[in-house]
Design a protein around this motif. Structure first.
Motif, short mmCIF file in Angstrom:
data_model
loop_
_atom_site.label_atom_id
_atom_site.label_comp_id
_atom_site.label_asym_id
_atom_site.label_seq_id
_atom_site.Cartn_x
_atom_site.Cartn_y
_atom_site.Cartn_z
N CYS A 20 3.70 -8.43 14.23
CA CYS A 20 2.85 -10.22 14.51
C CYS A 20 2.44 -10.66 13.54
O CYS A 20 1.12 -11.57 13.72
CB CYS A 20 2.50 -10.61 16.64
N GLU A 22 -0.63 -11.03 10.32
CA GLU A 22 -0.99 -12.78 9.99
C GLU A 22 -0.91 -12.18 8.26
O GLU A 22 -1.76 -11.15 8.17
CB GLU A 22 -1.72 -13.94 10.06
N GLN A 23 -0.51 -12.82 7.15
CA GLN A 23 -0.94 -12.54 6.12
C GLN A 23 -1.23 -13.99 4.81
O GLN A 23 -0.69 -14.50 5.36
CB GLN A 23 0.76 -12.30 5.04
N ASN A 49 -0.74 -21.22 9.42
CA ASN A 49 -2.48 -21.61 9.79
C ASN A 49 -3.39 -21.70 8.60
O ASN A 49 -3.37 -21.63 7.55
CB ASN A 49 -2.11 -20.44 10.39
N VAL A 62 0.33 -17.09 6.49
CA VAL A 62 1.49 -17.32 7.41
C VAL A 62 2.35 -15.98 8.47
O VAL A 62 1.10 -14.92 8.41
CB VAL A 62 2.99 -17.53 6.78
N ALA A 63 2.81 -15.48 8.52
CA ALA A 63 2.89 -13.97 9.91
C ALA A 63 3.99 -13.54 8.70
O ALA A 63 4.17 -13.66 7.55
CB ALA A 63 4.27 -14.41 10.70
N ASP A 64 3.72 -12.21 8.33
CA ASP A 64 4.60 -11.08 7.80
C ASP A 64 5.66 -11.35 7.13
O ASP A 64 6.11 -11.77 5.71
CB ASP A 64 3.84 -9.46 7.88
N ASP A 66 7.42 -13.90 7.34
CA ASP A 66 7.76 -15.54 6.32
C ASP A 66 6.89 -15.40 4.98
O ASP A 66 7.14 -16.26 4.60
CB ASP A 66 6.96 -16.50 6.83
N ARG A 210 9.58 -6.52 15.52
CA ARG A 210 9.18 -7.60 16.64
C ARG A 210 9.07 -6.96 18.41
O ARG A 210 8.98 -6.82 19.59
CB ARG A 210 8.84 -9.09 17.00
#
Length: 253
Positions: A20, A22-23, A49, A62-64, A66, A210
């Motif tokens: 989960c 973030e990148q 974010n 954003v999440a990895d 996305d 996930r």
């Protein structure tokens, strides 16, 4: 056995955080750029974010799962946009004397930046560049060399930006002395639409990862709880048997 199971909980937690994660998309943005990115991604169903940085800058992540789609969307919309330089910034005094050639080069660059920013403000424009050709007057000739301008515009499909060609030529011609309307060329290029990922049945690989991590964590928790319950139950039975034996032993005596 219980210790082994407990030692696996940090591993499961690390896997869950990695799945989960973030990148980072962009950093050192002004607030307007960061808000535009967050809004554009939200319109396409992606949560982004925004976090504050040093000196009033912002970072958007954003999440990895996305990340690739987010990059494609921002490229198609021309975000976060370019930070153009104004004439005031170009000619900001720094305590050094510039040569006439340097001053002229800075003037042409500043005018190009100002016009590029103005054209970029047209709805639907993703990117704009204005290139000016302003030859120096020839002291041996009575005729001044003709000046010209070239405008490159990348626009989003669905916007009728190509209908603004005449307005753009008029804008440039009236902004630069010595450039006539017919000496301004405009090139319009539509931006490529983002390629939608192929539809697949069920979840994407990131989604399955996930789910698997969550299932693993739940199984480890259940196994640990079951083992602890068995140990407590065994201890309880042993203690109960011991108390009964003690009680009956005293009665027999």
């Amino acid at each position: 056995m219980t210790k082994r199971l407990c030692s696996l909980f940090p591993l499961a937690a690390a896997l869950a955080l990695a799945a989960c994660g973030e990148q980072e998309l962009h950093r050192e943005l002004n607030e307007e750029q960061a808000n535009a990115i967050v809004a554009a991604l939200a319109e396409n169903g992606i949560d982004a974010n925004k976090s504050g940085g040093d000196e009033g800058t912002w970072t958007v992540g954003v999440a990895d799962g996305d990340f690739a789609e987010s990059v494609s969307i921002l490229r198609e919309q021309g975000l976060p946009g370019e930070n153009f330089v104004s004439l005031g910034e170009v000619f900001e005094k720094e305590g050094f004397t510039s040569s006439p050639l340097e001053e002229r080069a800075r003037l042409i660059f500043g005018l190009s930046q100002e016009l590029s920013q103005t054209v970029s403000a047209i709805d639907g424009v993703v990117q704009a560049r204005v290139h000016l050709t302003l030859p120096e007057p020839d002291p041996l000739s009575n005729e001044a060399p003709p000046s010209s301008a070239s405008v490159f515009v990348k626009y989003r499909p669905g916007f009728q930006v190509e209908n603004q060609t005449g307005a753009i030529k008029t804008l440039v011609a009236n902004s630069i002395e010595g450039i006539s309307y017919d000496r301004v060329s405009v090139v319009m290029v539509p931006a490529a639409a983002p390629v939608a990922p192929p539809e697949a049945d069920g979840l994407a690989p990131a989604g399955w990862m996930r789910v698997l991590v969550a299932v693993l964590a739940i199984l480890l928790a259940l196994a640990g709880g079951w083992r602890m319950w068995q140990v407590r139950r065994s201890r309880g039975k042993a203690g109960h048997s011991g108390s009964l034996a003690t009680r009956f032993g005293r009665s027999d005596g």
